[in-house]
Scaffold this motif. Structure first.
Motif, PDB file in Angstrom:
ATOM      1  N   ASN A 241      50.619  35.311  33.713  1.00 40.84           N
ATOM      2  CA  ASN A 241      50.105  34.074  33.108  1.00 40.84           C
ATOM      3  C   ASN A 241      51.207  33.138  32.646  1.00 40.84           C
ATOM      4  OD1 ASN A 241      47.500  35.159  33.474  1.00 40.84           O
ATOM      5  ND2 ASN A 241      47.602  36.227  31.521  1.00 40.84           N
ATOM      6  N   ILE A 242      52.144  32.832  33.555  1.00 41.57           N
ATOM      7  CA  ILE A 242      53.221  31.913  33.223  1.00 41.57           C
ATOM      8  C   ILE A 242      52.855  30.500  33.698  1.00 41.57           C
ATOM      9  CG2 ILE A 242      54.981  33.687  33.276  1.00 41.57           C
ATOM     10  CD1 ILE A 242      55.758  32.764  36.060  1.00 41.57           C
ATOM     11  N   ASP A 243      53.609  29.517  33.228  1.00 38.58           N
ATOM     12  CA  ASP A 243      53.290  28.137  33.576  1.00 38.58           C
ATOM     13  C   ASP A 243      54.011  27.713  34.849  1.00 38.58           C
ATOM     14  OD1 ASP A 243      55.925  27.574  32.835  1.00 38.58           O
ATOM     15  OD2 ASP A 243      55.354  26.871  30.841  1.00 38.58           O
ATOM     16  N   GLY A 244      53.755  26.465  35.259  1.00 40.99           N
ATOM     17  CA  GLY A 244      54.267  25.967  36.522  1.00 40.99           C
ATOM     18  C   GLY A 244      55.775  25.918  36.605  1.00 40.99           C
ATOM     19  N   VAL A 245      56.451  25.512  35.518  1.00 41.07           N
ATOM     20  CA  VAL A 245      57.905  25.392  35.588  1.00 41.07           C
ATOM     21  C   VAL A 245      58.560  26.754  35.749  1.00 41.07           C
ATOM     22  CG1 VAL A 245      58.243  25.438  33.072  1.00 41.07           C
ATOM     23  CG2 VAL A 245      59.939  24.332  34.544  1.00 41.07           C
ATOM     24  N   ASN A 246      58.044  27.767  35.050  1.00 39.60           N
ATOM     25  CA  ASN A 246      58.612  29.104  35.205  1.00 39.60           C
ATOM     26  C   ASN A 246      58.350  29.659  36.598  1.00 39.60           C
ATOM     27  OD1 ASN A 246      59.710  29.415  32.575  1.00 39.60           O
ATOM     28  ND2 ASN A 246      57.678  29.829  31.763  1.00 39.60           N
ATOM     29  N   ALA A 247      57.163  29.372  37.130  1.00 39.92           N
ATOM     30  CA  ALA A 247      56.838  29.831  38.478  1.00 39.92           C
ATOM     31  C   ALA A 247      57.753  29.176  39.508  1.00 39.92           C
ATOM     32  CB  ALA A 247      55.377  29.534  38.799  1.00 39.92           C
ATOM     33  N   ILE A 256      60.518  38.545  45.025  1.00 41.22           N
ATOM     34  CA  ILE A 256      59.565  38.039  44.028  1.00 41.22           C
ATOM     35  C   ILE A 256      58.370  37.405  44.734  1.00 41.22           C
ATOM     36  CG2 ILE A 256      59.209  36.481  42.064  1.00 41.22           C
ATOM     37  CD1 ILE A 256      61.182  38.747  41.528  1.00 41.22           C
ATOM     38  N   GLU A 257      57.169  37.703  44.262  1.00 39.94           N
ATOM     39  CA  GLU A 257      55.953  37.087  44.771  1.00 39.94           C
ATOM     40  C   GLU A 257      55.244  36.360  43.641  1.00 39.94           C
ATOM     41  OE1 GLU A 257      53.642  40.160  46.610  1.00 39.94           O
ATOM     42  OE2 GLU A 257      55.049  40.399  48.292  1.00 39.94           O
ATOM     43  N   ILE A 258      54.529  35.298  43.998  1.00 47.12           N
ATOM     44  CA  ILE A 258      53.830  34.476  43.015  1.00 47.12           C
ATOM     45  C   ILE A 258      52.349  34.419  43.362  1.00 47.12           C
ATOM     46  CG2 ILE A 258      53.660  32.198  41.924  1.00 47.12           C
ATOM     47  CD1 ILE A 258      56.338  33.423  41.380  1.00 47.12           C
ATOM     48  N   ALA A 259      51.488  34.663  42.368  1.00 42.19           N
ATOM     49  CA  ALA A 259      50.038  34.473  42.511  1.00 42.19           C
ATOM     50  C   ALA A 259      49.622  33.352  41.578  1.00 42.19           C
ATOM     51  CB  ALA A 259      49.285  35.760  42.159  1.00 42.19           C
ATOM     52  N   ASP A 260      48.598  32.564  41.967  1.00 45.85           N
ATOM     53  CA  ASP A 260      48.183  31.474  41.090  1.00 45.85           C
ATOM     54  C   ASP A 260      46.694  31.199  41.220  1.00 45.85           C
ATOM     55  OD1 ASP A 260      48.871  30.165  43.771  1.00 45.85           O
ATOM     56  OD2 ASP A 260      47.970  28.488  42.701  1.00 45.85           O
ATOM     57  N   THR A 261      46.150  30.522  40.195  1.00 51.58           N
ATOM     58  CA  THR A 261      44.749  30.112  40.188  1.00 51.58           C
ATOM     59  C   THR A 261      44.558  29.037  39.121  1.00 51.58           C
ATOM     60  OG1 THR A 261      42.455  30.913  40.083  1.00 51.58           O
ATOM     61  CG2 THR A 261      43.968  31.824  38.486  1.00 51.58           C
ATOM     62  N   LEU A 262      43.522  28.207  39.269  1.00 52.79           N
ATOM     63  CA  LEU A 262      43.159  27.266  38.210  1.00 52.79           C
ATOM     64  C   LEU A 262      42.467  28.058  37.112  1.00 52.79           C
ATOM     65  CD1 LEU A 262      42.944  24.312  37.211  1.00 52.79           C
ATOM     66  CD2 LEU A 262      40.700  24.220  38.304  1.00 52.79           C
ATOM     67  N   GLN A 474      47.145  25.156  35.969  1.00 59.07           N
ATOM     68  CA  GLN A 474      47.268  26.165  37.006  1.00 59.07           C
ATOM     69  C   GLN A 474      48.094  27.282  36.387  1.00 59.07           C
ATOM     70  OE1 GLN A 474      45.674  25.298  39.710  1.00 59.07           O
ATOM     71  NE2 GLN A 474      46.176  26.830  41.252  1.00 59.07           N
ATOM     72  N   ILE A 475      47.632  28.507  36.456  1.00 55.84           N
ATOM     73  CA  ILE A 475      48.424  29.606  35.914  1.00 55.84           C
ATOM     74  C   ILE A 475      48.970  30.454  37.054  1.00 55.84           C
ATOM     75  CG2 ILE A 475      47.404  29.811  33.632  1.00 55.84           C
ATOM     76  CD1 ILE A 475      45.712  32.134  34.745  1.00 55.84           C
ATOM     77  N   TYR A 476      50.075  31.087  36.750  1.00 57.09           N
ATOM     78  CA  TYR A 476      50.799  31.849  37.761  1.00 57.09           C
ATOM     79  C   TYR A 476      51.160  33.214  37.205  1.00 57.09           C
ATOM     80  CZ  TYR A 476      51.534  27.121  39.606  1.00 57.09           C
ATOM     81  OH  TYR A 476      51.355  25.841  40.057  1.00 57.09           O
ATOM     82  N   THR A 477      51.296  34.162  38.085  1.00 50.38           N
ATOM     83  CA  THR A 477      51.894  35.444  37.740  1.00 50.38           C
ATOM     84  C   THR A 477      53.007  35.706  38.740  1.00 50.38           C
ATOM     85  OG1 THR A 477      49.979  36.444  36.665  1.00 50.38           O
ATOM     86  CG2 THR A 477      51.557  37.944  37.685  1.00 50.38           C
ATOM     87  N   ALA A 478      54.185  36.023  38.230  1.00 51.23           N
ATOM     88  CA  ALA A 478      55.320  36.368  39.083  1.00 51.23           C
ATOM     89  C   ALA A 478      55.511  37.874  39.024  1.00 51.23           C
ATOM     90  CB  ALA A 478      56.580  35.648  38.611  1.00 51.23           C
ATOM     91  N   MET A 479      55.774  38.474  40.179  1.00 44.88           N
ATOM     92  CA  MET A 479      55.881  39.942  40.221  1.00 44.88           C
ATOM     93  C   MET A 479      56.863  40.385  41.285  1.00 44.88           C
ATOM     94  SD  MET A 479      52.164  40.649  41.977  1.00 44.88           S
ATOM     95  CE  MET A 479      51.539  38.991  41.637  1.00 44.88           C
ATOM     96  N   ARG A 480      57.384  41.562  41.116  1.00 43.87           N
ATOM     97  CA  ARG A 480      58.189  42.186  42.151  1.00 43.87           C
ATOM     98  C   ARG A 480      57.298  42.485  43.358  1.00 43.87           C
ATOM     99  NH1 ARG A 480      63.492  41.664  41.568  1.00 43.87           N
ATOM    100  NH2 ARG A 480      63.541  43.174  43.286  1.00 43.87           N
TER     101      ARG A 480
END
Length: 504
Positions: A241-247, A256-262, A474-480
């Motif tokens: 649940n990170i924001d756009g700038v961190n993503a 690194i992979e990124i998932a996102d959703t509104l 828009q929220i994001y999750t960054a993961m290995r």
């Protein structure tokens, strides 16, 4: 001039310098980095995201649940029947579900949990979600019958948010804040204040084959840059649940992979309408006209979101487009005219209580400038999260800016928040016409009729209600890349962690 995107990508590259040349062997526990400590862990009391993301769907479960597409599905109840008059709900409980502290879950625990939320002494922000419940019957250990005073369209959705805890905590309002005790796939293990909260796998979990992890460590890491370096180096597996700038800073980093959703969560400015001049609807409308929400999206969310009204655009069946609200078009002259019509002399001095998150702090600074342009001087107060929650609960503010969770059901949010005497109506707002709409919205079960009701409710709230609605992000999750099975939820829940595993 260097573009924002180029700057962010360069920053990301700089962050990666010094990262470990090789990622260490993966442990069986998932290392998660979050930005703040929880204010407590009692599921019937807490309100902060920092608490919610640790316990929802991981430690605690409800009778019903939401899947990743926000559909209502069975939870601790395998199913339910609804009477023809829609005033009696009969739930069949799963057999053999056990609590983390021992003991089998029965209908008595369910009844006690619901009664605990309803009890005035608990002070639960969820209490309004059960006001239609007139009686709770437990004819046998695996059956719970809810008798309603009137049909309740949002009931099944509401029950997904109410955790079932052992009946022994019915009048205990202290233990669960520090030592949670649920039925979920993970059980509480350790809490090092401001350092880490550790969960371990619940070996007796009712869902066969889950969880797949041995545990989860929620590492408290306030600095975004430190979290990012930890992810790129392999110290952490997941940043939820990170924001756009961190993503954006992490986008394209090796491994690194990124998932996102509104998301359903919304940012807002709340107004204490018991304090002049905020008790005047024209003043509240003027503050709306002072806000440029597009600027907020760009400055605080780095473009990763959109201006938002009373309901998230993700709720396509209910949300009224912001283009239909006149006050969402910035107009400083109109704002000044409204203040003059209200008989208010400027400058006005107000305090703004700020939720201590990066996005809300950025919004507070932009709002401070926008309000100053119409003669409203705002002083920022940014306390630690516990003090923020206490001041919010006690209505100790002129204004506050916050990020609040949303749900798939308008009643879950509107009734408790804007109904006279609602359990989270910290604004001290009262509107008899709106109260009537909200009562009708929860008893009406026809979709078209409910859409009409909630359209009118949104029109009532948008411009001169007790809230200045700001943005939905828009929220994001960054993961290995080794994290398998994670699904991002629009309501910020980490319930999908029970299906996560770690590859090599």
């Amino acid at each position: 001039m260097v573009s924002l995107r180029a700057f962010l990508i360069a920053s990301a590259a700089a962050l990666a310098i010094g990262a470990a040349a090789s990622v260490p062997a993966w442990a069986a526990s998932l290392e998660v980095a979050v930005d703040s400590s929880p204010s407590g862990l009692d599921p019937h009391i807490v309100t902060a995201f920092s608490s919610f993301q640790i316990i929802d769907g991981t430690v605690y479960e409800g009778l019903t649940a939401l899947d990743g597409d926000l559909n209502i599905v069975p939870g601790l109840a395998t199913g339910w029947t609804i009477s023809d008059d829609k005033k009696t709900y009969t739930f069949t409980l799963r057999d053999g579900v056990t609590f983390h502290s021992g003991g089998t879950m029965t209908s008595q625990d369910v009844a006690a949990s619901l009664a605990r939320v309803r009890a005035e002494a608990t002070g639960s922000p969820l209490a309004s979600r059960l006001t239609a419940v007139e009686a709770i019957e437990t004819p046998d250990p695996l059956t719970v019958v809810l008798k309603l005073s009137a049909p309740s369209a949002p009931l099944l959705s509401s029950l997904s948010t109410i955790a079932i805890v052992p009946a022994k905590y019915a009048e205990d309002l202290e233990t669960l804040q520090r030592t949670p005790d649920g039925t979920g796939p993970f059980r509480f293990a350790t809490w090092q204040p401001n350092v880490k909260i550790g969960l371990e796998a619940n070996a007796g979990y009712w869902q066969e084959g889950l969880p797949k992890l041995d545990g989860i460590n929620f590492n408290i890491v306030p600095e975004a840059a430190t979290r990012q370096v930890g992810l790129t180096s392999g110290q952490y597996h997941l940043l939820p649940n990170i924001d756009g700038v961190n993503a954006l800073q992490l986008q394209g980093q090796p491994g690194i992979e990124i998932a996102d959703t509104l998301e359903l969560a919304y940012s807002l400015v709340g107004l204490n309408v018991s304090r002049p001049p905020l008790d005047n609807p024209q003043v509240r409308e003027a503050l709306n006209y002072a806000i440029n929400r597009d600027d907020l999206v760009q400055a605080a969310l780095f473009g990763a979101g959109r201006p938002g009204g009373p309901l998230s655009p993700a709720l396509t069946n209910f949300a009224v487009p912001t283009s239909e609200f006149a006050c969402f078009t910035p107009d400083a002259d109109k704002a000044k005219s409204l203040l003059a019509d209200a008989g208010v002399t400027t400058p006005i001095d107000l305090g703004l209580l700020v939720l201590p998150r990066d996005s809300t702090k950025a919004m507070a600074q932009v709002l401070q400038q926008q309000f100053a342009a119409i003669g409203v001087n705002v002083t920022l107060n940014i306390p630690e999260i516990g003090q923020f929650v206490q001041d919010w609960r006690n209505s100790e503010f002129d204004l506050f800016v916050s990020l609040n969770s949303g749900t798939i059901e308008p009643d879950d949010y509107f009734y408790r928040t804007f109904k006279t005497g609602g359990s989270t109506n910290v604004f001290k707002y009262s509107n008899e016409e709106l109260d009537a709409l909200l009562e009708a919205g929860r008893t009406q079960t026809e979709v078209a009729e409910r859409q009409t009701i909630y359209r009118e409710a949104q029109e009532t709230l948008a411009c001169d209600g007790p809230v200045l609605f700001l943005t939905y992000g828009q929220i994001y999750t960054a993961m290995r890349a080794q994290v398998d099975g994670y699904q991002i939820y629009p309501n910020r829940s980490l319930a999908s962690l029970k299906a996560v595993s770690l590859g090599n």
